[in-house]
Write a protein that holds these residues in place. Sequence first.
Motif, PDB file in Angstrom:
ATOM      1  N   GLN A  61      -4.336  -6.842  -3.179  1.00 42.15           N
ATOM      2  CA  GLN A  61      -2.907  -5.603  -3.134  1.00 42.15           C
ATOM      3  C   GLN A  61      -1.963  -6.336  -4.262  1.00 42.15           C
ATOM      4  O   GLN A  61      -1.709  -5.532  -5.025  1.00 42.15           O
ATOM      5  CB  GLN A  61      -2.447  -5.478  -1.959  1.00 42.15           C
ATOM      6  N   GLU A  82      -4.284   5.786  -5.644  1.00 41.78           N
ATOM      7  CA  GLU A  82      -4.971   6.040  -4.453  1.00 41.78           C
ATOM      8  C   GLU A  82      -4.815   7.246  -3.750  1.00 41.78           C
ATOM      9  O   GLU A  82      -5.102   7.081  -2.548  1.00 41.78           O
ATOM     10  CB  GLU A  82      -4.715   4.530  -3.844  1.00 41.78           C
ATOM     11  N   SER A 137       0.773   2.278  -5.998  1.00 45.58           N
ATOM     12  CA  SER A 137      -0.553   2.358  -5.110  1.00 45.58           C
ATOM     13  C   SER A 137      -0.891   3.899  -4.833  1.00 45.58           C
ATOM     14  O   SER A 137      -1.926   4.696  -4.875  1.00 45.58           O
ATOM     15  CB  SER A 137      -0.318   1.741  -3.701  1.00 45.58           C
ATOM     16  N   PRO A 166       0.895  -1.069  -0.054  1.00 49.05           N
ATOM     17  CA  PRO A 166       0.116   0.024  -0.087  1.00 49.05           C
ATOM     18  C   PRO A 166       0.866   1.232  -0.116  1.00 49.05           C
ATOM     19  O   PRO A 166       0.290   2.274  -0.242  1.00 49.05           O
ATOM     20  CB  PRO A 166      -0.805  -0.134   1.196  1.00 49.05           C
ATOM     21  N   TYR A 167       2.026   1.134   0.176  1.00 48.05           N
ATOM     22  CA  TYR A 167       3.105   2.227   0.412  1.00 48.05           C
ATOM     23  C   TYR A 167       3.926   2.481  -0.711  1.00 48.05           C
ATOM     24  O   TYR A 167       4.896   3.442  -0.852  1.00 48.05           O
ATOM     25  CB  TYR A 167       4.082   2.247   1.704  1.00 48.05           C
TER      26      TYR A 167
END
Length: 744
Positions: free
Chosen positions: A551, A478, A474, A469-470
């Motif tokens: 993910q 996002e 992403s 997510p980092y």
Amino acid sequence: MSEKWTDVSFEIEKAIYKDKESAIIKARKLIESMVDSILENEEMEVPERTNLAEKVSRLYHSGVITRDINKAFDRIRRRGNHSAHELEALPMMDALKVHKSLYEISVWYVESYGPLAAKIPSYRDPQPEDDEERMYAMLKKHFNDFLSKGATPSEEEPSSEEREEKPVLSEDFTTKKQYGSYLLYQLNKLRESSQEAIEGFESLSPFKRYLHIERPIQESLEESLRKASVSGDAQLVFLCGSVGDGKSHLLAYLQSTYPDMMKDFHIHNDATESFDPQKDSLDTLADVLSSFDDENIHTSDKKMILAINLGVLHNFMESGYAEERYSELRKFIDQSGVFDTGIDEQIDHSVFSLVNFGDYHEFELHESGAVSPYIDTMLERIVSESDQNPFYKAYKKDMENDWNHPILMNYKMLRAESVRDSISRLLVETVIKEKVIISTRALLNFIYDILVPTSIEDMDSSDIIDMLPYLLPSLLFEGRQRSGLLKAVSSQDPLNIRSQKIDEKLIGLYNTTDLSDFHRKVITDPSAVVWIDLLSSVGSIYYLDKESKEQVGEMFVRSAFLFDSELNEQFEDEEYSQFTSYLYAFNSGDLKSLRGMYHEVWKSLYLWKGAPQKGFLYLDEETDFMRIAEKLDLDKSTEYVPKKREGKLQRFTMSIIIGYKADDETVAVEIDYPLYETLSKVRQGYRLSKKDKEDAIQFVEFIERLLPLGSQQKVILIEDQDEDKLFRLEYDHNFEEYTFSRES
């Protein structure tokens, strides 16, 4: 828990600061034993050769362990695999993450299987056995200076010993850190909220000088200033634009680069200079420009550069000051067309000249499409392997200090030429499709946002699954809440694109037993190996929890879009490519290449309104039983098409004007990308909603202006929809009478 497990746990804790790889491998072996014990307690039988991942997966899908415990098991398994295969050395924060995950599993085990009287202590980080001084040195080394989190994040100064050991570097590179990172400190200067974003026109810092990129508007401004500097008359040079577009930066650059020329000019920056508290901005402007009012303009010899936002200039031109004292200036501004949507006219005036940022877009138009040398160069400046590049120097220093964080991985990704090219194309496409304006300040803030996660201090693992997510793919798609630009970019997310080939690859991804090998076969870019290799410790995607699987799938698609891959062609937007082709044809005056656009608009017109017969167009909206149509036979009009130009275009309009005429009357419509996209849907059979028509109000009004040019005074068709019958009412001018007949 067994005494043997307790002993192993103590061994792991003691080994963390001495041999973290050994500690992680022991943790993996310990959870293997714990998993076997859980299976035994639950009376679950598994085949003899079942591996650890399969056992954990069975426990999770059977509801024995929770999602969080499943992730803890999986994290230790992956980190253990990584250490056992002697891959790239893991940072200390990963060893501590494994330690905490082992604690979480142990707590769950005791709570699930007893003993009931057990007292579970709160978690604490493992402590080194050495004395305090050695402990501090060890922590500083292994935490990669994360102790600086206790200091002021943006202002950590080097110690006196460090200053004596190494002299302070020049201003383009500093010894300061943020959250233990030299690179993060430098990247922080790109933020809109940083002090570096606030810039006066007096001087240019070495940091901003490094980021300076010559653009077409600079050439135009320099030319205007050179002419003004040799003139014996008063000279007023307007530098117009909007907030954050770089007016102050450009003036500061010229001040430091051409001091001899610039000393002749007084500079007034309407956005930054202070005003008399008793006067508003219009009063101040009237005073500042007094040398150029109708009374003084022909006797003054003052030379001035006025940096001003268009909104302020418009208000001044509409004020009483302009009407009473600045009629000649007002006439010049009106003739320039600076407030119109088209390109400003280059008015030759003895006193006034105007350069407008609005005339110079973030990209250029080429016959092959839209490209942005400016964005390309800015991205390259951030990652260039140059001693003048403060970002690269900070990156190397973080690498030397073994600082490990997704920010470094993101920087490595941005260093890939294919990724920079994809981001540049993406931004240009966003500008055209979403009609956003990317100022220099917004672009720099955007670069920060795609490199630096919002929760920097919470990211305490270099495990690729934890990092997903980092990572840049992403953050790029996002970050809707971080800025208006990222919100616009998110609408171009490749996850929204579906094709048979993409779906086939996703099916393959979810069935592979080797994620790293699968990625390597699809994403062919050598630069991607740096993060693809980290997937080797994961193995099969099957053993991940649902969120992690999603993910991984999202990362795969977005990375296939950003890097060179087998799927690159699947992400190409033919509709967008056709529009940019027409946009170039229109602005370059290429009528032959623009012919298809006239045909598309004409066809869209008939499908929009509906037609009972070829050549006839409904005049009214849909009703239950009766409709009227007229014959519409018009010629194409090219009067709005600019003069013929060749080569790349740096000044152009962002929309296409298509016109049709009858006799001496012409009706035109301005078509931007959103309207072009709507018309394309109509030609593909899309049924318009009420909102579609409201959003495309310019086309609705275009049709209303066209209808009076048709033949409704001579012939109309009347359709009885209930009876499915069609009638013709026609005027015969020879006999001055109407005839009414039924059409076959």
